[in-house]
Design a protein around this motif. Structure first.
Motif, short mmCIF file in Angstrom:
data_model
loop_
_atom_site.label_atom_id
_atom_site.label_comp_id
_atom_site.label_asym_id
_atom_site.label_seq_id
_atom_site.Cartn_x
_atom_site.Cartn_y
_atom_site.Cartn_z
N TYR A 28 0.82 -1.20 0.00
CA TYR A 28 0.00 0.00 0.00
C TYR A 28 0.86 1.26 0.00
CZ TYR A 28 -3.72 -3.09 1.80
OH TYR A 28 -4.63 -4.10 1.99
N SER A 29 0.31 2.34 -0.57
CA SER A 29 0.89 3.66 -0.33
C SER A 29 0.31 4.13 1.01
CB SER A 29 0.54 4.63 -1.45
OG SER A 29 -0.84 4.80 -1.58
N CYS A 30 1.10 4.92 1.75
CA CYS A 30 0.65 5.32 3.08
C CYS A 30 1.32 6.61 3.52
CB CYS A 30 0.95 4.22 4.09
SG CYS A 30 2.71 3.88 4.34
N TRP A 31 0.74 7.21 4.54
CA TRP A 31 1.36 8.31 5.28
C TRP A 31 1.88 7.72 6.58
CZ3 TRP A 31 2.34 12.22 2.42
CH2 TRP A 31 1.45 12.68 1.46
N VAL A 32 3.05 8.16 6.99
CA VAL A 32 3.69 7.66 8.20
C VAL A 32 4.02 8.85 9.09
CG1 VAL A 32 5.66 6.37 9.12
CG2 VAL A 32 4.74 5.81 6.85
N THR A 33 3.60 8.79 10.35
CA THR A 33 3.94 9.84 11.31
C THR A 33 4.75 9.22 12.44
OG1 THR A 33 1.87 10.98 10.79
CG2 THR A 33 3.05 11.69 12.77
N PRO A 41 3.20 14.22 8.52
CA PRO A 41 3.41 12.85 8.03
C PRO A 41 4.43 12.81 6.90
CG PRO A 41 1.35 13.71 7.20
CD PRO A 41 1.90 14.75 8.13
N ARG A 42 5.04 11.67 6.75
CA ARG A 42 5.99 11.39 5.67
C ARG A 42 5.35 10.37 4.74
NH1 ARG A 42 11.52 12.19 7.41
NH2 ARG A 42 11.60 12.98 9.54
N GLY A 43 5.75 10.39 3.48
CA GLY A 43 5.27 9.39 2.54
C GLY A 43 5.91 8.05 2.79
N GLY A 44 5.17 6.98 2.51
CA GLY A 44 5.72 5.66 2.71
C GLY A 44 5.05 4.62 1.84
N THR A 45 5.63 3.45 1.82
CA THR A 45 5.09 2.28 1.15
C THR A 45 5.16 1.15 2.16
OG1 THR A 45 6.00 3.10 -0.94
CG2 THR A 45 5.31 0.79 -0.88
N VAL A 46 4.04 0.48 2.40
CA VAL A 46 4.00 -0.55 3.43
C VAL A 46 3.61 -1.90 2.83
CG1 VAL A 46 1.62 0.05 4.13
CG2 VAL A 46 3.10 -1.17 5.73
N SER A 47 4.32 -2.93 3.24
CA SER A 47 4.01 -4.30 2.86
C SER A 47 3.43 -5.00 4.08
CB SER A 47 5.28 -5.02 2.40
OG SER A 47 5.02 -6.39 2.18
N ILE A 48 2.27 -5.62 3.89
CA ILE A 48 1.59 -6.31 4.98
C ILE A 48 1.38 -7.76 4.57
CG2 ILE A 48 -0.52 -6.40 6.36
CD1 ILE A 48 -0.79 -3.34 5.78
N GLY A 49 1.81 -8.67 5.43
CA GLY A 49 1.63 -10.11 5.17
C GLY A 49 2.94 -10.85 5.27
N LEU A 96 -4.26 0.71 -2.06
CA LEU A 96 -3.65 -0.57 -2.37
C LEU A 96 -2.88 -0.44 -3.69
CD1 LEU A 96 -3.35 -3.67 -1.87
CD2 LEU A 96 -5.42 -3.95 -3.24
N LEU A 97 -1.62 -0.87 -3.68
CA LEU A 97 -0.81 -0.87 -4.90
C LEU A 97 -0.86 -2.22 -5.60
CD1 LEU A 97 2.33 0.99 -3.48
CD2 LEU A 97 0.53 1.95 -4.95
N ALA A 101 10.90 -1.23 -6.32
CA ALA A 101 11.18 0.09 -6.91
C ALA A 101 9.92 0.63 -7.58
CB ALA A 101 12.33 0.00 -7.90
N GLU A 102 9.20 -0.21 -8.29
CA GLU A 102 7.95 0.20 -8.94
C GLU A 102 6.90 0.57 -7.89
OE1 GLU A 102 4.97 1.01 -11.81
OE2 GLU A 102 7.14 1.06 -11.84
N ASP A 103 6.81 -0.21 -6.82
CA ASP A 103 5.85 0.10 -5.74
C ASP A 103 6.12 1.47 -5.15
OD1 ASP A 103 4.72 -2.47 -6.00
OD2 ASP A 103 5.95 -3.29 -4.37
N VAL A 104 7.39 1.75 -4.86
CA VAL A 104 7.75 3.05 -4.26
C VAL A 104 7.48 4.18 -5.25
CG1 VAL A 104 9.68 4.44 -3.39
CG2 VAL A 104 9.37 2.08 -2.61
N ARG A 105 7.81 3.98 -6.51
CA ARG A 105 7.54 5.01 -7.53
C ARG A 105 6.05 5.32 -7.60
NH1 ARG A 105 5.27 5.86 -11.84
NH2 ARG A 105 4.70 3.72 -12.28
#
Length: 129
Positions: free
Chosen positions: A39-44, A51-59, A95-96, A113-117
């Motif tokens: 997912y793309s997300c905001w992180v504080t 907040p900062r930008g982020g990419t999170v993997s869950i699972g 959701l990415l 790299a594609e997810d973060v982009r």
């Protein structure tokens, strides 16, 4: 889509760092992460208000055979500091992709790299909207 949860940064396998995408591995303390996926997300971070930008993997990490537990791993865009023991709030934006087994480390690095982009692009559109 908006969903939020909090966690404390714990030690992980340090694979993200080796792949060029260091992650904060969260031990969830409040809220419930959404379904498995990237997912793309905001992180504080604790002590910060913006907040900062982020990419999170869950699972589970299906590309690696030695990981079967559900994990929450956040890559904070353009951040390089030490986060161990810090409290982190995550707000899911979009959701990415689903978490899928990839063909190895090379493919995982390209996909990350594609997810973060894509995450950066989504979050930047929200900033100008």
């Amino acid at each position: 889509m908006t969903s939020g949860f909090h966690g404390v940064v714990a030690a992980g396998d340090r694979r993200g760092r080796l792949l060029g995408f260091p992650t904060a591995n969260l031990a969830i303390t409040a809220g419930e992460p959404p379904a498995d996926g990237v997912y793309s997300c905001w992180v504080t971070l604790d002590g910060e208000t913006a907040p900062r930008g982020g990419t999170v993997s869950i699972g589970a990490n299906p590309t690696f055979d030695d990981v079967s537990d559900r994990r929450v791993e956040v890559h904070i865009h353009d951040f390089g500091g030490d986060l161990y023991g810090r409290s982190v709030a995550v707000e899911i934006v979009r959701l990415l992709r689903e978490n899928t087994r990839l063909g190895g480390v090379g493919e995982l690095t390209r996909k990350s790299a594609e997810d973060v982009r894509r995450s950066r692009a989504i979050l930047s559109r929200l900033l100008v909207a």
